[in-house]
Write a protein that holds these residues in place. Structure first.
Motif, PDB file in Angstrom:
ATOM      1  N   VAL A 235      30.969  91.175  32.956  1.00 41.83           N
ATOM      2  CA  VAL A 235      30.780  92.474  32.312  1.00 41.83           C
ATOM      3  C   VAL A 235      32.016  92.785  31.477  1.00 41.83           C
ATOM      4  N   PHE A 236      31.808  93.162  30.214  1.00 37.21           N
ATOM      5  CA  PHE A 236      32.914  93.696  29.434  1.00 37.21           C
ATOM      6  C   PHE A 236      32.409  94.880  28.621  1.00 37.21           C
ATOM      7  N   ILE A 237      33.331  95.807  28.323  1.00 38.32           N
ATOM      8  CA  ILE A 237      33.007  97.022  27.584  1.00 38.32           C
ATOM      9  C   ILE A 237      33.847  97.031  26.317  1.00 38.32           C
ATOM     10  N   HIS A 238      33.204  97.319  25.197  1.00 39.69           N
ATOM     11  CA  HIS A 238      33.958  97.376  23.942  1.00 39.69           C
ATOM     12  C   HIS A 238      33.531  98.589  23.120  1.00 39.69           C
ATOM     13  N   CYS A 239      34.430  99.050  22.295  1.00 37.96           N
ATOM     14  CA  CYS A 239      34.172 100.166  21.393  1.00 37.96           C
ATOM     15  C   CYS A 239      34.357  99.658  19.965  1.00 37.96           C
ATOM     16  N   PHE A 240      33.246  99.520  19.248  1.00 42.41           N
ATOM     17  CA  PHE A 240      33.254  98.948  17.901  1.00 42.41           C
ATOM     18  C   PHE A 240      33.999  97.612  17.858  1.00 42.41           C
ATOM     19  N   GLY A 241      33.806  96.814  18.915  1.00 39.88           N
ATOM     20  CA  GLY A 241      34.363  95.467  18.942  1.00 39.88           C
ATOM     21  C   GLY A 241      35.672  95.343  19.708  1.00 39.88           C
ATOM     22  N   GLU A 242      36.381  96.446  19.944  1.00 44.85           N
ATOM     23  CA  GLU A 242      37.647  96.369  20.685  1.00 44.85           C
ATOM     24  C   GLU A 242      37.372  96.406  22.181  1.00 44.85           C
ATOM     25  N   ILE A 243      37.804  95.364  22.887  1.00 42.00           N
ATOM     26  CA  ILE A 243      37.525  95.251  24.322  1.00 42.00           C
ATOM     27  C   ILE A 243      38.342  96.284  25.092  1.00 42.00           C
ATOM     28  N   ARG A 244      37.644  97.134  25.868  1.00 49.18           N
ATOM     29  CA  ARG A 244      38.307  98.165  26.665  1.00 49.18           C
ATOM     30  C   ARG A 244      38.372  97.794  28.151  1.00 49.18           C
ATOM     31  N   TYR A 245      37.461  96.932  28.582  1.00 53.30           N
ATOM     32  CA  TYR A 245      37.429  96.548  30.003  1.00 53.30           C
ATOM     33  C   TYR A 245      36.775  95.181  30.122  1.00 53.30           C
ATOM     34  N   ALA A 246      37.257  94.373  31.081  1.00 53.44           N
ATOM     35  CA  ALA A 246      36.653  93.063  31.380  1.00 53.44           C
ATOM     36  C   ALA A 246      36.745  92.831  32.882  1.00 53.44           C
ATOM     37  N   ASN A 247      35.609  92.561  33.535  1.00 53.66           N
ATOM     38  CA  ASN A 247      35.651  92.336  34.981  1.00 53.66           C
ATOM     39  C   ASN A 247      36.091  90.897  35.288  1.00 53.66           C
ATOM     40  N   PRO A 248      36.472  90.609  36.543  1.00 50.55           N
ATOM     41  CA  PRO A 248      37.002  89.275  36.874  1.00 50.55           C
ATOM     42  C   PRO A 248      36.058  88.132  36.540  1.00 50.55           C
ATOM     43  N   LYS A 249      34.723  88.366  36.610  1.00 42.20           N
ATOM     44  CA  LYS A 249      33.790  87.261  36.396  1.00 42.20           C
ATOM     45  C   LYS A 249      33.782  86.823  34.935  1.00 42.20           C
ATOM     46  N   ILE A 250      33.834  87.771  33.996  1.00 39.09           N
ATOM     47  CA  ILE A 250      33.847  87.362  32.588  1.00 39.09           C
ATOM     48  C   ILE A 250      35.169  86.688  32.260  1.00 39.09           C
ATOM     49  N   VAL A 251      36.248  87.122  32.925  1.00 36.01           N
ATOM     50  CA  VAL A 251      37.549  86.463  32.743  1.00 36.01           C
ATOM     51  C   VAL A 251      37.453  85.008  33.202  1.00 36.01           C
ATOM     52  N   GLU A 252      36.780  84.793  34.347  1.00 33.48           N
ATOM     53  CA  GLU A 252      36.601  83.429  34.874  1.00 33.48           C
ATOM     54  C   GLU A 252      35.694  82.598  33.975  1.00 33.48           C
ATOM     55  N   PHE A 253      34.573  83.196  33.533  1.00 32.44           N
ATOM     56  CA  PHE A 253      33.647  82.471  32.667  1.00 32.44           C
ATOM     57  C   PHE A 253      34.345  81.918  31.429  1.00 32.44           C
ATOM     58  N   LEU A 254      35.227  82.725  30.843  1.00 35.66           N
ATOM     59  CA  LEU A 254      35.847  82.359  29.577  1.00 35.66           C
ATOM     60  C   LEU A 254      37.161  81.617  29.757  1.00 35.66           C
ATOM     61  N   GLY A 255      37.534  81.331  31.011  1.00 35.78           N
ATOM     62  CA  GLY A 255      38.686  80.476  31.264  1.00 35.78           C
ATOM     63  C   GLY A 255      40.033  81.165  31.178  1.00 35.78           C
ATOM     64  N   TYR A 256      40.052  82.493  31.273  1.00 34.82           N
ATOM     65  CA  TYR A 256      41.325  83.220  31.238  1.00 34.82           C
ATOM     66  C   TYR A 256      41.825  83.462  32.663  1.00 34.82           C
ATOM     67  N   GLU A 257      43.079  83.869  32.767  1.00 30.49           N
ATOM     68  CA  GLU A 257      43.676  84.116  34.081  1.00 30.49           C
ATOM     69  C   GLU A 257      43.700  85.594  34.432  1.00 30.49           C
ATOM     70  N   HIS A 258      43.738  86.476  33.430  1.00 26.33           N
ATOM     71  CA  HIS A 258      43.817  87.911  33.693  1.00 26.33           C
ATOM     72  C   HIS A 258      43.080  88.657  32.592  1.00 26.33           C
ATOM     73  N   ASN A 259      42.521  89.824  32.952  1.00 26.03           N
ATOM     74  CA  ASN A 259      41.761  90.568  31.947  1.00 26.03           C
ATOM     75  C   ASN A 259      42.649  91.138  30.842  1.00 26.03           C
ATOM     76  N   LEU A 260      43.956  91.200  31.075  1.00 24.82           N
ATOM     77  CA  LEU A 260      44.861  91.676  30.028  1.00 24.82           C
ATOM     78  C   LEU A 260      44.883  90.732  28.827  1.00 24.82           C
ATOM     79  N   GLU A 261      44.436  89.486  29.043  1.00 21.13           N
ATOM     80  CA  GLU A 261      44.345  88.545  27.923  1.00 21.13           C
ATOM     81  C   GLU A 261      43.165  88.869  27.010  1.00 21.13           C
TER      82      GLU A 261
END
Length: 737
Positions: A235-261
């Protein structure tokens, strides 16, 4: 942000019931489902539901909204409001308090844009927040409340109120009545002082209620966040394309280590491939600009870019939400990797099935002409020998060898390529299967390496022979392709069969190819992983092989070193299905006195029928038909034939249909029929041939075997179970168990 207060909604619902002389239960019984939260005054009351409620009341009861506004002053939920207004030192001050404090606190979405008071005239302008539905009914209720306030609160005459709608609100022009005398004003002020204690007490109680509701809301928000954080979909939330929130699962799916990335970055620069940008922008603007409630975009299959630059297959669904006070888009992302793997496996299964049908068809089409070519060659050879024509023996032998090679290739092709979801389990000699797959892989191997096959004396294993051939062929081809062509003398592929210390049948296939790095070895059984060039490998060969081996209680292992080569080892348990020895008699036709018989022959291939008739007619009387229906007519009430030889696959009437009709027309011939087949490629024919009372032979059949079959029909053995075997043909007649 809270859209409605319970106090305000209660006052309006009570007023509506009073004006229409109905109870809240009667109102609730008729109200639409989406409006129930308003009457029940639940915590999640929404402005859109409130507007729906007012419009429904307007249609149902033909409401006098000015009267509703007047009755709101008598609501049980507003005594504190009346006391507060009544404590004002003037009517104008009461209007100011109602506009600047009570109104905005009761209806947070409606703000006082302008307030002016001069003499007995007051101008008040209200405006509804953007992205919310305009409601003329609520502004008419306010008009009634403003007109009745001097009378209900101060005991004066009602005010005169004119309402002028604007695009997002209204302007009220209010003319208030003449103020009271000084003595009445003083008396009201004294009474107001006595009201202050109860007023402060009620304010304290309301503040405590608000605090409790806020705590409950925060608790629910925490529970919801905990749910999203542990959601198995991304799950991620964006406002006109700018990411405001990303849950741990989408971070894992996309191969990142932290949602701050991800947070703070644009989806179009970070995770959306260029080819999907336009489609995502259209879907985003559809959600962000729509004023509809409960709107969403339908699910769509889409690839996201991972941190490593790869592609992540997913199914995404988007809905508009309010997040941190702003309209945003929430996207739910589901991993489609398993679904894609299943689709690829099904496609592979379909291709294998099609290949099996093709192979069986090729075998059938080749075996018919191959049969009459081989028989004609045999007759020609016999004729030349009998006429003492010499000098062509070498050429005739070469032709015979070539034909035998064709027969062997077709046989191996059917064995290896045929695929069926139904298993045919039997005791299988792994050495024999290896001989077949080696002939299939010969061209792949001979350009790259020398091949050595060390045969061990191994017992049979219980397996589907076709599946085993598929595994071994894949391993052999992989071994060959691991070696660069051009240096045959210095490269080799070693094949070995043996029994290991655990009493398992062991098949080893090793090569002197490039070998595999540790990274590749970790992924060797991973579906779709391949090191071969595009178009050469799918990455499904070894995973499918592993599944097949595991299915039959086997095990696959390997060892590999870069620059030295790879060795695969396949282990199977020894078969526990030992076949009971049958009483058999080797049918020595030559030892018996040859008897002449009458044979009925059926084959739709006229060329093959002609040569078979010619061969059979040298020893027996033979009648041939290309149509099985004509043969049935001949057999009706006719006991003169000693045996029937019938093709299995024929267009007009198949061998199976002929056999079924024979039961009715001439059942005495059921035990005297032998079928010939160039290949069985349907489950129906497989089932038919597997019946214990059905005898058949495979094309091409040579003359000696054909004559032996006919002689066995003329002089059947007395044993209940008889088998005639050669390297090319097997005719069986088994007693049903």
């Amino acid at each position: 942000m809270q859209q409605l207060t319970k106090r305000a909604v209660t006052a309006i619902v009570e007023a509506i019931c009073k004006v229409n002389i109905i109870t809240s239960d009667e109102l609730l019984a008729n109200i639409p489902r989406q409006c129930r939260s308003i009457v029940l005054q639940e915590h999640d009351m929404q402005w859109s539901d409130f507007v729906d409620f007012l419009e429904w009341c307007d249609r149902t009861y033909a409401m006098d909204w000015l009267k509703v506004g007047e009755e709101c002053h008598e609501s049980s939920s507003l005594p504190i409001v009346k006391r507060l207004l009544g404590s004002s030192h003037s009517v104008k001050m009461a209007y100011w308090i109602a506009a600047k404090w009570l109104g905005e606190s009761s209806f947070p979405l409606i703000k006082t844009k302008n307030f002016q008071a001069k003499g007995l005239e007051v101008i008040e302008e209200l405006e509804l927040a953007t992205h919310h539905r305009y409601s003329i009914q609520i502004f008419q209720i306010f008009q009634g409340m403003l007109a009745a306030m001097p009378e209900k609160v101060f005991g004066l005459k009602p005010a005169h109120v004119e309402m002028n709608p604007t695009p997002r609100g209204v302007v009220y022009n209010i003319v208030i009545p003449q103020e009271q005398s000084v003595l009445l004003w003083l008396w009201r002020r004294i009474v107001g002082v006595f009201y202050m204690n109860s007023l402060l007490r009620e304010l304290t109680i309301q503040q405590e209620e608000i605090s409790e509701k806020s705590l409950a809301l925060l608790k629910r928000q925490g529970e919801f966040q905990n749910l999203i954080e542990n959601f198995q979909d991304g799950v991620f939330i964006h406002c006109f394309g700018e990411i405001r929130y990303a849950n741990p699962k989408i971070v894992e799916f996309l191969g990142y280590e932290h949602n701050l990335e991800l947070v703070g970055h644009s989806i179009f620069e970070k995770i959306i491939p260029p080819e999907n940008v336009e489609m995502v922008q259209v879907r985003m603007m559809h959600l962000m600009s729509s004023s509809e409630q409960n709107i969403s975009n339908p699910p769509v299959e889409i690839q996201f870019i991972t941190k490593s630059g790869g592609k992540f297959n997913s199914e995404a669904t988007a809905v508009p939400i309010t997040f941190q006070g702003q309209r945003c888009v929430a996207v739910t992302v589901r991993d489609l990797s398993d679904r894609k793997k299943l689709q690829a496996h099904l496609m592979t299964t379909d291709r294998m099935t099609a290949l099996g049908q093709l192979a069986a068809g090729v075998g059938h089409e080749i075996n018919n002409p191959l049969t009459y070519v081989m028989m004609n060659l045999e007759m020609l050879t016999n004729m030349m020998t009998s006429d003492h024509i010499t000098g062509y023996e070498k050429q005739l032998a070469a032709i015979q060898k070539g034909l035998e090679r064709i027969r062997s290739v077709v046989k191996d092709l059917k064995k290896v390529s045929r695929y069926s979801e139904e298993e045919s389990l039997t005791n299988v000699d792994v050495n024999t299967v290896l001989d077949s797959v080696l002939s299939m892989a010969k061209n792949e191997i001979q350009q790259r390496a020398l091949c050595n096959f060390e045969r061990g004396d191994v017992p049979p294993i219980w397996i589907d022979e076709t599946r085993l051939a598929q595994v071994l062929l894949n391993l052999l081809v992989n071994a060959a392709q691991a070696i660069e062509p051009g240096d045959i003398e210095n490269n080799s592929i070693e094949i070995k069969t043996s029994i290991n210390e655990n009493q398992q049948v062991c098949i080893e296939i090793s090569d002197t190819g490039a070998g595999m790095s540790p990274e590749v070895q970790k992924r060797v059984f991973e579906p779709f992983f391949t090191t071969k060039p595009i178009g050469t490998g799918t990455g499904l060969g070894l995973p499918i092989c592993q599944n097949i081996v595991n299915q039959f209680k086997g095990h696959m292992e390997f060892e590999s070193k870069v620059g030295e080569g790879t060795k695969f080892r396949v282990l199977f348990p020894i078969s526990a299905h030992l076949e009971l020895p049958q009483t058999t008699e080797s049918v020595d036709v030559e030892s018996r006195k040859m008897q002449q018989g009458q044979i009925l022959l059926i084959d739709d291939d006229s060329d093959l029928l002609a040569v078979l008739q010619e061969v059979i007619s040298t020893k027996h009387d033979c009648v041939g038909f290309t149509d099985a229906r004509m043969a049935l007519d001949t057999l009706h009430n006719n006991d003169s034939f000693d045996g029937i030889i019938c093709d299995l696959m024929m267009p007009t009437m198949s061998g199976m249909q002929f056999y079924s009709m024979l039961k009715e027309v001439a059942p005495q011939y059921l035990s005297k029929i032998v079928f010939m087949t160039g290949g069985s490629f349907t489950s129906e024919t497989d089932e038919f041939l597997s019946q214990p009372n059905i005898r058949y032979c495979e094309k091409p059949v040579d003359t000696k075997i054909l004559m032996d079959i006919i002689q066995s029909m003329i002089q059947p053995p007395k044993l209940e179970s008889t088998s005639l075997e050669s390297t090319d043909i097997k005719v069986t007649a088994k007693k049903a168990a």
